[in-house]
Design an enzyme around this catalytic site. Structure first.
Site, PDB file in Angstrom:
ATOM      1  N   TYR A  55       0.743  -1.031   0.396  1.00 27.96           N
ATOM      2  CA  TYR A  55       0.160   0.313  -0.148  1.00 27.96           C
ATOM      3  C   TYR A  55       0.842   1.495   0.169  1.00 27.96           C
ATOM      4  O   TYR A  55       1.178   1.443   0.577  1.00 27.96           O
ATOM      5  CB  TYR A  55      -0.835  -0.120   0.874  1.00 27.96           C
ATOM      6  CG  TYR A  55      -1.924  -1.051   0.992  1.00 27.96           C
ATOM      7  CD1 TYR A  55      -2.098  -1.735   0.346  1.00 27.96           C
ATOM      8  CD2 TYR A  55      -2.163  -1.628   2.543  1.00 27.96           C
ATOM      9  CE1 TYR A  55      -3.250  -3.107   0.400  1.00 27.96           C
ATOM     10  CE2 TYR A  55      -3.090  -2.844   2.542  1.00 27.96           C
ATOM     11  CZ  TYR A  55      -3.791  -2.986   1.833  1.00 27.96           C
ATOM     12  OH  TYR A  55      -4.340  -4.605   1.144  1.00 27.96           O
ATOM     13  N   SER A 207     -12.314  -5.705   1.093  1.00 25.86           N
ATOM     14  CA  SER A 207     -13.644  -4.959  -0.333  1.00 25.86           C
ATOM     15  C   SER A 207     -15.219  -5.973   0.383  1.00 25.86           C
ATOM     16  O   SER A 207     -16.133  -6.345  -0.615  1.00 25.86           O
ATOM     17  CB  SER A 207     -13.274  -5.825  -1.230  1.00 25.86           C
ATOM     18  OG  SER A 207     -13.464  -4.631  -2.147  1.00 25.86           O
ATOM     19  N   LEU A 209     -17.763  -3.475   0.929  1.00 20.16           N
ATOM     20  CA  LEU A 209     -18.241  -2.763   0.032  1.00 20.16           C
ATOM     21  C   LEU A 209     -18.328  -2.970  -1.608  1.00 20.16           C
ATOM     22  O   LEU A 209     -18.745  -1.860  -2.257  1.00 20.16           O
ATOM     23  CB  LEU A 209     -17.915  -1.377   0.416  1.00 20.16           C
ATOM     24  CG  LEU A 209     -19.003  -0.746   1.760  1.00 20.16           C
ATOM     25  CD1 LEU A 209     -17.940   0.487   2.546  1.00 20.16           C
ATOM     26  CD2 LEU A 209     -19.945  -1.477   2.368  1.00 20.16           C
ATOM     27  N   GLY A 216     -22.856   3.498  -2.634  1.00 20.33           N
ATOM     28  CA  GLY A 216     -24.619   4.155  -2.828  1.00 20.33           C
ATOM     29  C   GLY A 216     -23.459   4.939  -3.463  1.00 20.33           C
ATOM     30  O   GLY A 216     -24.871   6.512  -4.217  1.00 20.33           O
TER      31      GLY A 216
END
Length: 341
Positions: A55, A207, A209, A216
């Protein structure tokens, strides 16, 4: 915040873990704001912090190290990963003993700690025998550099093979697996989750979402959406691409279901992952405090059976909506390889 036992380690971890991929150059470039987000998560009861050397090429680990400086480190289950290229050197990557020994020292330095609670193999390495990797990790464990070790995005058959190899050679075993899992990526229900449950492997999913699809943000009519994930992996997050049409339809149906159930789409998504009995905790990946707060409320959520049944009608169990949701793709055998065999 609820706490769950991680596999058969005896460790209690929060029902939501904090992922740090979006801290640094891949997302939130403001280190102070990222540190505030980490502190906010810890104050809310999260005790599992997950990072990786990949990362930002170590930048996220450095941010985590600053955030945990002092007494906060003692209360945290700190996890990192190795495997991916960290330089142009052909040996600064993979799952070999040589690289593992170098990678862990670099991660410990960036994190400002003398040990990792959990050290994970970020992906399988077809070029390295599993006993080579297990042997190196066992030696690190015995030396006190790491407490436990696990895998990320390993196919079920490789998880089982690793358990057998550890038993045969008298080595320590993988105690966790970190696979992708969300309403839109349910492929691991068919094999990885049953294998993990059978071998008492803790499951920390990434992950939940769907990389943002269930946040959203990605909705019909919202063309041209740009996020840090879109920039990192444009094909996967292109809502205008025909290959993502079915996923977009599913998101619309799930958003309606969430509204009918009186909750946000984010809470519906996290509640779904938390509902699987083989899952210990999903790893959430907020960029800032606002995103974190939108997810924290799901930690104690229990979805009703009828809501879970409705989800099954929208996305069939054991199915990934798109091929990219799998997270790992074994290298294909070439014709030349087949001929040599």
């Amino acid at each position: 915040m609820q706490y769950r036992t991680l596999g058969d380690t005896g460790l209690s971890v929060s029902s939501l873990g904090l992922g740090t991929m979006m801290f640094g150059s891949w997302g939130n470039k403001d280190h102070d704001d990222a540190i505030r987000t980490i502190h906010h998560a810890l104050d809310a009861g999260i005790n599992l912090v997950d990072t990786a050397d990949l990362y930002g090429r170590g930048e996220a680990e450095e941010i985590v190290g600053k955030a945990l400086a002092g007494t906060r480190r003692d209360s945290v289950i700190l996890a990192s990963k190795f495997h991916n290229p960290m330089s142009d050197n052909v040996n600064d990557r993979g799952n070999s003993r040589r690289w593992i020994m170098r990678a862990v020292e670099a991660s410990l330095k960036r994190l400002g700690t003398d040990h990792l609670d959990l050290y994970q193999v970020h992906r399988p390495d077809p070029a390295t025998g599993i006993e080579e990797t297990l042997g190196a990790l066992t030696d690190l464990q015995r030396a006190g550099k790491i407490r436990y070790f696990g895998t990320s995005t390993f196919p079920a058959h490789q998880l089982v093979e690793a358990q057998w190899a550890a038993d045969r050679r008298g080595l320590s075993r993988f105690v966790t697996e970190q696979p992708p899992y969300s309403i839109l990526a349910r492929g691991i229900e068919a094999d990885v989750l049953p294998a993990a449950e059978a071998h008492r492997i803790g499951v920390l999913t990434w992950s939940p979402l769907g990389g943002g699809w269930l946040s959203g943000t990605f909705r019909k009519g919202a063309t041209g959406q740009v996020s840090s994930r879109t920039q990192l992996m444009p094909g996967i997050f292109d809502i205008d691409a025909p290959r993502n049409a079915a996923k977009l339809d599913a998101v619309e149906a799930l958003a309606l279901l969430a509204e009918e159930a009186g909750m946000s789409l984010i809470h519906l998504a996290l509640g779904f992952v938390l509902a699987h009995r083989a899952v210990t905790a999903p790893i959430i990946g907020p960029m800032n405090v606002d995103q974190l707060d939108s997810q924290l409320g799901a930690a104690d959520l229990v979805l009703d059976r009828d809501v879970l049944d409705r989800i099954d009608q929208i996305v069939a169990p054991g199915r990934n909506m798109t091929a990219g949701d799998a997270g790992y793709f074994p290298p294909a055998l070439t014709d030349a390889t087949l001929r040599r065999r």
